[in-house]
Design an enzyme around this catalytic site. Structure first.
Site, PDB file in Angstrom:
ATOM      1  N   ASP A 177       0.813  -1.212   0.000  1.00 16.28           N
ATOM      2  CA  ASP A 177       0.000   0.000   0.000  1.00 16.28           C
ATOM      3  C   ASP A 177       0.849   1.266   0.000  1.00 16.28           C
ATOM      4  O   ASP A 177       0.710   2.128  -0.861  1.00 16.28           O
ATOM      5  CB  ASP A 177      -0.940   0.011   1.219  1.00 16.28           C
ATOM      6  N   ARG A 218      -0.904   0.860  16.493  1.00 17.35           N
ATOM      7  CA  ARG A 218      -1.246   2.049  15.710  1.00 17.35           C
ATOM      8  C   ARG A 218      -1.147   3.354  16.508  1.00 17.35           C
ATOM      9  O   ARG A 218      -0.622   4.345  15.999  1.00 17.35           O
ATOM     10  CB  ARG A 218      -2.644   1.908  15.099  1.00 17.35           C
ATOM     11  N   ASP A 277      -7.745  -0.099  10.913  1.00 17.71           N
ATOM     12  CA  ASP A 277      -6.577   0.743  11.145  1.00 17.71           C
ATOM     13  C   ASP A 277      -6.793   2.200  10.757  1.00 17.71           C
ATOM     14  O   ASP A 277      -6.191   3.094  11.351  1.00 17.71           O
ATOM     15  CB  ASP A 277      -5.359   0.181  10.405  1.00 17.71           C
ATOM     16  N   SER A 308      -2.034 -10.526   3.207  1.00 19.40           N
ATOM     17  CA  SER A 308      -1.917  -9.239   3.883  1.00 19.40           C
ATOM     18  C   SER A 308      -1.390  -9.520   5.279  1.00 19.40           C
ATOM     19  O   SER A 308      -2.016 -10.240   6.058  1.00 19.40           O
ATOM     20  CB  SER A 308      -3.286  -8.554   3.957  1.00 19.40           C
TER      21      SER A 308
END
Length: 413
Positions: free
Chosen positions: A21, A102, A131, A183
């Site tokens: 990404d 995060r 996320d 992923s």
């Protein structure tokens, strides 16, 4: 929501992992935001070799610079340990490995964005995932007026296959291919796997497939022998493993090795995402699984009954807050204050026996133990009068007796 003036964005700070990404986001930002400057930031929360060669890759694909911030000790001390002390597990199984990574990363990104005088912060989270919420709630907590760019909510790319095509067209180097394109999210605490054959919950993960598991082996391949591990806790936090005092991150690393070798900590679950859908994933959390179990065992002898039971209720809410990205909220801070109070006497040693994915209790002791062998014994004792239980039962059962008496009278009528 007010539409962003793209020409006003001159400098963007990008949360950069070097994965699929964020690798294509750098050229995409320059194409779509008037050739803006892109400052990449990678938070090192224990990704290991994933950070190798990242600076060269970021610069080559268009970033002006790359910050690599060592956040490992802060991550463990300020995020992992508070969550572990709370006993927080999302939906009973998920040890929140991605969730609490995060906030620590996003907080540092905000600090760099302010120092750089950036106009916006960009992240590579998808519009389907959790996320995006975790990153953006943290950004709002520390920079409420900062512009946020989320390419997955803007661009026309629809799949990871199209991302790979975009990367190939823009000469962006990738470490993945179409066949192994799971992923993944890796940090010191865990590794998650999603996508491909895992999207069908009928499929059993191929634990024995070469390269699938990275933090350890499957229970099927674990050695046919017992491994004992002893963890010492001080006020709910682990400080040593097998007598060796280590830093917070060092403890996780050592337990990951021990647990991984014995097939500990593989969770396969379908969870309810914050955005409403169900998602299937496989999580590797060897060291964390050992820590949670050992901490729980120690609490069984150091917490009184009412505190222990109420803390189990708090753990559910704590896990939801962490999962939903609400780390920097008054409620999470208040719950952490409660948890810290409960941990004042959670000090002692726990030994576990590890065997082919299993953890077996092998002994616990604490100077603050509430367990009394003299009271609990089935042998003769001189501190407990068994006749006292008759009065207790009569009082405890009084509501049941009263209701039954009334019901009987009603039935006679």
């Amino acid at each position: 929501m007010e539409k962003m003036d793209k020409k006003s964005v001159k400098k963007v700070v990008l949360a950069y992992s070097g994965g699929l990404d964020t690798s294509i986001i750098i050229p995409w930002l320059k194409e779509n935001y008037d050739n803006c400057e892109v400052v990449a930031v990678s938070g090192d929360v224990g990704q290991g070799t994933e950070l190798d060669g990242l600076e060269e890759k970021a610069i080559k694909t268009g970033a002006s610079k790359l910050y690599i911030e060592d956040l490992k000790e802060e991550f463990v001390k300020d995020y992992i340990f508070p969550t572990m002390k709370a006993g927080a597990k999302y939906e009973g199984d998920y040890l929140l490995g991605t969730s609490f990574a995060r906030p620590v990363i996003a907080k540092r990104i905000v600090e760099i964005a302010k120092a750089e005088g950036a106009d916006a912060i960009c992240h590579g989270c998808t519009g389907k995932g959790n996320d995006q919420v975790r990153f953006e709630l943290t950004i709002k907590a520390f920079a409420p007026d900062m512009k946020i760019i989320a390419p997955w909510r803007e661009w026309n790319i629809k799949s990871r296959e199209e991302e790979i095509e975009y990367a190939e067209a823009h000469n962006v180097p990738l470490k993945i291919n179409r066949e192994t394109n799971y992923s993944k999210d890796k940090n010191l605490w865990h590794l998650s796997h999603e996508g491909l054959d895992l999207e069908n919950p009928e499929n059993m993960p191929m634990y024995d497939k070469e390269g699938f598991l990275e933090l350890g082996v499957s229970p099927f391949k674990a050695p046919d022998k017992k491994t004992f591990v002893t963890i010492h806790f001080e006020k709910g936090e682990p400080v040593s493993v097998d007598g060796e005092k280590l830093s917070p991150a060092g403890i996780i690393a050592k337990l990951n090795k021990i647990g991984g070798e014995n097939g500990i900590g593989i969770a396969d679950l379908v969870e309810n995402r914050l955005v409403g859908m169900k998602s299937r994933g496989v999580y590797e959390t060897p060291g964390g699984t050992i820590l949670y179990r050992a901490h729980q065992v120690l609490e069984t002898i150091t917490l009184d009954k009412e505190t222990q039971h109420y803390k189990e209720l708090v753990a559910v809410k704590f896990a939801e807050l962490v999962y939903n990205g609400q780390w920097f909220t008054p409620l999470r801070e208040a719950l952490s204050a409660f948890v810290d109070k409960t941990q004042e006497n959670v000090t002692g040693d726990v030994t576990l026996c590890l065997y082919k994915g299993n953890m077996i209790n092998a002994g616990v002791k604490s100077p603050y133990s509430l367990y009394s062998e003299e009271i609990a014994t089935f042998d003769e004792d001189h501190v407990y009068n068994q006749k006292d239980s008759e009065g207790f039962i009569n009082l405890f059962g009084l509501p049941i007796k009263v209701k039954a008496t009334i019901d009987m009278k009603k039935n006679k009528n």
